[in-house]
Scaffold this motif. Structure first.
Motif, PDB file in Angstrom:
ATOM      1  N   LEU A  92      39.011  73.860  80.987  1.00 41.45           N
ATOM      2  CA  LEU A  92      40.171  74.142  81.611  1.00 41.45           C
ATOM      3  C   LEU A  92      41.242  74.206  80.145  1.00 41.45           C
ATOM      4  CD1 LEU A  92      41.068  73.025  84.870  1.00 41.45           C
ATOM      5  CD2 LEU A  92      40.563  74.620  84.998  1.00 41.45           C
ATOM      6  N   ASP A  93      41.641  74.820  79.799  1.00 37.96           N
ATOM      7  CA  ASP A  93      42.648  75.383  78.563  1.00 37.96           C
ATOM      8  C   ASP A  93      43.453  75.365  78.831  1.00 37.96           C
ATOM      9  OD1 ASP A  93      43.521  75.107  75.649  1.00 37.96           O
ATOM     10  OD2 ASP A  93      41.771  77.082  75.424  1.00 37.96           O
ATOM     11  N   LEU A  94      44.473  74.532  79.655  1.00 42.64           N
ATOM     12  CA  LEU A  94      46.013  74.581  79.307  1.00 42.64           C
ATOM     13  C   LEU A  94      46.828  74.848  78.663  1.00 42.64           C
ATOM     14  CD1 LEU A  94      46.242  70.917  81.193  1.00 42.64           C
ATOM     15  CD2 LEU A  94      47.098  73.245  82.470  1.00 42.64           C
ATOM     16  N   SER A  95      48.024  75.224  78.629  1.00 43.28           N
ATOM     17  CA  SER A  95      49.049  75.996  77.299  1.00 43.28           C
ATOM     18  C   SER A  95      50.323  76.337  77.979  1.00 43.28           C
ATOM     19  CB  SER A  95      48.291  77.284  76.539  1.00 43.28           C
ATOM     20  OG  SER A  95      48.580  78.130  76.107  1.00 43.28           O
ATOM     21  N   ASP A  96      50.984  76.442  77.465  1.00 42.93           N
ATOM     22  CA  ASP A  96      52.402  76.752  77.284  1.00 42.93           C
ATOM     23  C   ASP A  96      52.838  77.963  78.082  1.00 42.93           C
ATOM     24  OD1 ASP A  96      55.257  77.026  77.630  1.00 42.93           O
ATOM     25  OD2 ASP A  96      55.546  77.133  75.669  1.00 42.93           O
ATOM     26  N   ASP A  97      52.938  77.927  79.269  1.00 42.53           N
ATOM     27  CA  ASP A  97      52.802  79.110  80.695  1.00 42.53           C
ATOM     28  C   ASP A  97      54.825  79.426  80.276  1.00 42.53           C
ATOM     29  OD1 ASP A  97      53.959  76.684  81.689  1.00 42.53           O
ATOM     30  OD2 ASP A  97      52.600  77.876  83.551  1.00 42.53           O
ATOM     31  N   SER A  98      55.475  79.346  79.685  1.00 45.10           N
ATOM     32  CA  SER A  98      56.918  80.020  79.574  1.00 45.10           C
ATOM     33  C   SER A  98      57.381  81.276  79.425  1.00 45.10           C
ATOM     34  CB  SER A  98      57.430  78.626  78.721  1.00 45.10           C
ATOM     35  OG  SER A  98      56.888  79.648  77.118  1.00 45.10           O
ATOM     36  N   CYS A  99      56.107  81.861  78.397  1.00 48.01           N
ATOM     37  CA  CYS A  99      56.685  83.475  78.865  1.00 48.01           C
ATOM     38  C   CYS A  99      55.497  84.082  79.113  1.00 48.01           C
ATOM     39  CB  CYS A  99      55.522  83.788  76.642  1.00 48.01           C
ATOM     40  SG  CYS A  99      56.983  82.683  75.703  1.00 48.01           S
ATOM     41  N   SER A 100      54.335  83.433  79.762  1.00 44.23           N
ATOM     42  CA  SER A 100      53.980  84.585  81.208  1.00 44.23           C
ATOM     43  C   SER A 100      54.551  84.309  82.391  1.00 44.23           C
ATOM     44  CB  SER A 100      51.948  83.255  80.959  1.00 44.23           C
ATOM     45  OG  SER A 100      51.512  84.559  82.150  1.00 44.23           O
ATOM     46  N   LYS A 101      54.987  82.851  82.826  1.00 46.24           N
ATOM     47  CA  LYS A 101      56.753  82.991  83.241  1.00 46.24           C
ATOM     48  C   LYS A 101      57.295  83.926  83.498  1.00 46.24           C
ATOM     49  CE  LYS A 101      55.779  78.653  85.637  1.00 46.24           C
ATOM     50  NZ  LYS A 101      55.572  77.069  85.571  1.00 46.24           N
ATOM     51  N   LEU A 102      57.583  84.230  82.441  1.00 48.69           N
ATOM     52  CA  LEU A 102      59.254  85.068  81.599  1.00 48.69           C
ATOM     53  C   LEU A 102      58.165  87.034  81.976  1.00 48.69           C
ATOM     54  CD1 LEU A 102      61.769  85.789  80.796  1.00 48.69           C
ATOM     55  CD2 LEU A 102      60.836  85.288  78.316  1.00 48.69           C
ATOM     56  N   VAL A 103      57.334  87.148  81.713  1.00 49.93           N
ATOM     57  CA  VAL A 103      56.768  88.210  82.535  1.00 49.93           C
ATOM     58  C   VAL A 103      56.307  88.256  83.976  1.00 49.93           C
ATOM     59  CG1 VAL A 103      54.460  89.515  81.859  1.00 49.93           C
ATOM     60  CG2 VAL A 103      55.023  87.838  79.691  1.00 49.93           C
ATOM     61  N   TYR A 104      56.194  87.340  84.115  1.00 52.87           N
ATOM     62  CA  TYR A 104      55.612  87.207  85.481  1.00 52.87           C
ATOM     63  C   TYR A 104      56.872  87.518  86.868  1.00 52.87           C
ATOM     64  CZ  TYR A 104      53.616  86.133  90.155  1.00 52.87           C
ATOM     65  OH  TYR A 104      53.320  86.194  91.616  1.00 52.87           O
ATOM     66  N   GLU A 105      58.313  86.901  86.338  1.00 53.36           N
ATOM     67  CA  GLU A 105      59.246  86.926  86.659  1.00 53.36           C
ATOM     68  C   GLU A 105      59.795  88.670  86.656  1.00 53.36           C
ATOM     69  OE1 GLU A 105      63.693  85.366  86.783  1.00 53.36           O
ATOM     70  OE2 GLU A 105      62.047  84.539  85.732  1.00 53.36           O
ATOM     71  N   ALA A 106      59.295  88.988  85.520  1.00 51.76           N
ATOM     72  CA  ALA A 106      59.836  90.427  85.212  1.00 51.76           C
ATOM     73  C   ALA A 106      59.486  91.467  86.115  1.00 51.76           C
ATOM     74  CB  ALA A 106      60.361  91.309  83.946  1.00 51.76           C
ATOM     75  N   PHE A 107      58.142  91.673  86.227  1.00 51.57           N
ATOM     76  CA  PHE A 107      57.282  91.881  86.909  1.00 51.57           C
ATOM     77  C   PHE A 107      57.255  91.618  88.118  1.00 51.57           C
ATOM     78  CE2 PHE A 107      53.410  92.595  89.522  1.00 51.57           C
ATOM     79  CZ  PHE A 107      52.277  93.648  89.128  1.00 51.57           C
TER      80      PHE A 107
END
Length: 693
Positions: free
Chosen positions: A170-185
């Protein structure tokens, strides 16, 4: 293969590929390659095409008798549709559309999503590097063998080397931007994805070969959010990475964006940032790694600088693969030689200013009650602070800079009031801060040198709203002005005179010599004619087809008249006639090209046996030398032919260009095997063909 024994119901925000995997697994197939072989060949040409609406797998899932209306609607919502807007291909999802080049062509998976048994839709996009649900970076290579994941041979999320991908580190990373894109989707924020595409194309951090793609994509997502502070923060990071490079080279791709918000943020950052000219090239600067387009290099480099010393850059990003990029090492030194690039006396980064309001030189001229030429002259002579922006605005200033100018200077005509005597009108004039400019600067006075009563009168005049002087209407227009008024080229004016749209010009005495001019009444008549005509591009956009189809089917055959200028024009009546005809009728070549069918197969199957009859030549809607068919009848026959077949697997809605040769070989083979058989017995005919999306 018989019908499927199990049709999975899609989970919330599940990807189409995940649904295909679950369908193959639950029906007893090890991988998609075996599933394709059992189905007689699913023609999985690429990862992107296998997931589109109307593909063979989508047809299989929705045509099964076990599927009810609710489940069919859920299955349809998972598969995106292919749409074409303004000449570009998009994937239309349930709430938003995404540019087709933003879909992954290689498989990327989240280990935690694999453990749950289904994949989130975000793994299908190139702008998503981190799973928004679990916060893990997607894996695209097998940790066991190090090879790219083969999506057709994935056996229960096991690689071909038998490595269980669910046990990947597992390679954890900052998912704030990924959640931002997912929310816009999820919310259907189409504006966000349009801006995201623009930022990905313009981001210098993403263009660089040495860039961390995950970090660069996060920066693009923050810029696309429409937050000015986030845009400024990410731009500052890029500028710190290239300390010797002028900010114009970093911002020029953003200044050329289509989105107005991105352009406004770029203009404000460019105007409010201060940057001194570097004395030497910094060793930490990575400017030689940056690629630029030809249009961008013409702006940031010295005029008349050739591209002979530039190196063509490889096309790294799929989104910008259609553009040609160049690297010009060292770009910092080349930009510093451009005299049009302005440097400052100090270094300071820009920060958002809510009061920042950019003004074009026309708007500034209206406020100062002068001509636009005077405003550009004030900017060139450094009386008025302004910037030269390589956009349609050209020179711009701001409301604060304009206020500083009005508080400091007064025009000569403002200082010369009627109440002063001739001796009192002598005031010291302000010399030009930049004496090497050839153009003469307007005469200015410092307001602090003027008497108090003169300053009060100037302020009173400026605060008093004057009625604009009515400008006399022009009675004559030159050929160039007439062409601009008609939105045509200059060489079209002579052709308009030949066909009688424009009258013969009159010889007028110009400012320097005699010139030909057209009366304003003749130009108005020509303008009324131009409003009632469309170009081929405008007509194609209105009808919903390609302009070459209009040219070949309707114009060259004489079905509708046209006007031949540098651009072919059609009257509104002709466009309406073509639109009606295109909606109701088609041709043999047109229907086969639309549905990716062999023309000989269509003719032998429907035309030669007399099943489908073209319009007779004496029909009012017939086209000379064209076999015109009624569109609804042709589609009805094709749907009936493919629907009645026992094996629905061979009903392909969409075939890419690369797979048409395979379809031709299958049809050739069936043609030899099916000689003498009736239409109802030819189960294999037309394999790999069907409707377009």
């Amino acid at each position: 293969m018989g019908r499927l024994h199990f049709i999975p119901t899609p989970y919330k925000d599940e990807s189409a590929l995940s649904l295909i995997y679950r369908c193959a697994k639950n029906n007893g197939y090890q991988n998609l390659d075996n599933f394709s072989f059992a189905c007689g060949g699913l023609h999985f040409s690429s990862l992107g095409l296998a997931q589109f609406y109307g593909g063979i797998v989508h047809r299989i899932l929705r045509s099964d008798p076990l599927v009810d209306a609710e489940q069919m609607e859920a299955i349809d919502s998972v598969f995106p549709k292919q749409v074409r807007i303004a000449g570009e291909n998009y994937a239309q999802f349930e709430k938003i559309r995404v540019h087709r080049t933003l879909l992954r062509t290689h498989l990327a998976l989240c280990p935690e999503c694999m453990k749950s048994g289904h994949l989130n839709v975000m793994h299908s996009f190139l702008f998503s590097e981190v799973c928004p649900i679990h916060g893990h970076i997607y894996i695209s290579h097998c940790p066991g063998c190090g090879k790219l994941l083969d999506w057709t041979h994935l056996n229960n999320f096991h690689c071909r080397c038998s490595y269980d991908l669910r046990q990947s580190p597992l390679d954890l990373s900052d998912d704030s931007c990924s959640k931002l894109v997912y929310e816009a989707f999820g919310t259907g924020d189409q504006l966000f994805f349009d801006r995201l595409k623009e930022c990905m194309m313009a981001s210098q951090a993403l263009r660089a070969a040495s860039a961390n793609r995950s970090i660069a994509l996060d920066a693009c997502a923050r810029m696309a959010s429409g937050n000015k502070s986030a845009f400024f923060n990410e731009t500052r990071k890029i500028q710190k990475r290239f300390p010797c490079l002028h900010r114009m080279a970093i911002l020029i791709p953003f200044l050329r964006c289509k989105d107005q918000t991105i352009r406004d943020f770029s203009i404000e950052y460019y105007c409010n940032t201060l940057q001194t000219k570097p004395n030497s090239h910094c060793n930490k600067c990575e400017c030689s790694d940056l690629p630029f387009t030809r249009a961008e290099l013409k702006i940031i480099l010295k005029p008349n600088t050739g591209l002979s010393h530039c190196i063509p850059s490889p096309r790294k990003e799929p989104l910008i693969k259609s553009l040609r990029y160049y690297k010009c090492p060292p770009i910092c030194k080349l930009v510093a030689k451009n005299d049009d690039i302005e440097w400052d006396d100090e270094d300071a980064f820009a920060y958002p200013d809510e009061k920042f309001t950019p003004l074009s030189y026309e708007q500034a001229a209206e406020i100062l009650d002068c001509s636009p030429h005077v405003v550009t002259s004030l900017i060139r002579h450094h009386y008025l602070k302004g910037k030269k922006i390589p956009t349609k605005l050209d020179f711009i200033t701001t409301t604060s800079w304009l206020e500083d100018f009005t508080n400091t200077y007064a025009f000569h005509y403002e200082a010369m009031t009627k109440n002063l005597t001739k001796a009192e009108r002598v005031f010291p004039r302000v010399p030009s801060p930049k004496a090497d400019i050839v153009h003469k600067a307007p005469t200015l006075h410092l307001k602090k040198h003027l008497p108090q009563d003169v300053r009060d009168e100037i302020e009173h005049r400026r605060n008093t709203k004057r009625k604009p002087k009515p400008t006399p209407a022009r009675q004559w227009l030159t050929a160039a002005a007439t062409a601009r008024r008609l939105n045509l080229r200059l060489n079209d004016i002579l052709q308009l005179r030949k066909i009688g749209v424009l009258a013969e010009p009159q010889v007028r005495l110009g400012k320097y010599c005699k010139e030909y001019a057209y009366s304003i009444d003749d130009v108005e008549k020509a303008l009324n004619w131009r409003v009632n005509h469309m170009t081929l591009d405008e007509a194609a956009s209105f009808i919903g087809c390609h302009k070459f189809l209009i040219q070949k089917r309707y114009i060259e055959t004489g079905f509708v008249p046209s006007v031949k200028l540098s651009l072919t024009l059609l009257s509104l009546e002709s466009v309406a006639k073509c639109a009606r005809h295109h909606e109701l009728y088609t041709t043999i070549g047109g229907i086969t090209n639309e549905l990716a069918l062999p023309q000989w197969w269509f003719v032998n199957k429907f035309i030669t046996p007399g099943i489908l009859h073209p319009l007779p030549q004496d029909h009012p809607d017939a086209i000379p030398n064209q076999s015109v068919l009624i569109r609804s009848e042709a589609l009805k026959l094709l749907n009936a032919y493919f629907t009645k077949r026992e094996n629905p697997v061979f009903c392909v809605f969409y075939q890419p260009e690369s797979n048409r040769d395979n379809a031709y070989r299958v049809l050739d083979k069936e043609k030899g095997e099916g000689e003498g058989e009736g239409e109802g017995e030819g189960e294999g005919e037309g394999e790999g063909e069907g409707e377009e999306i």
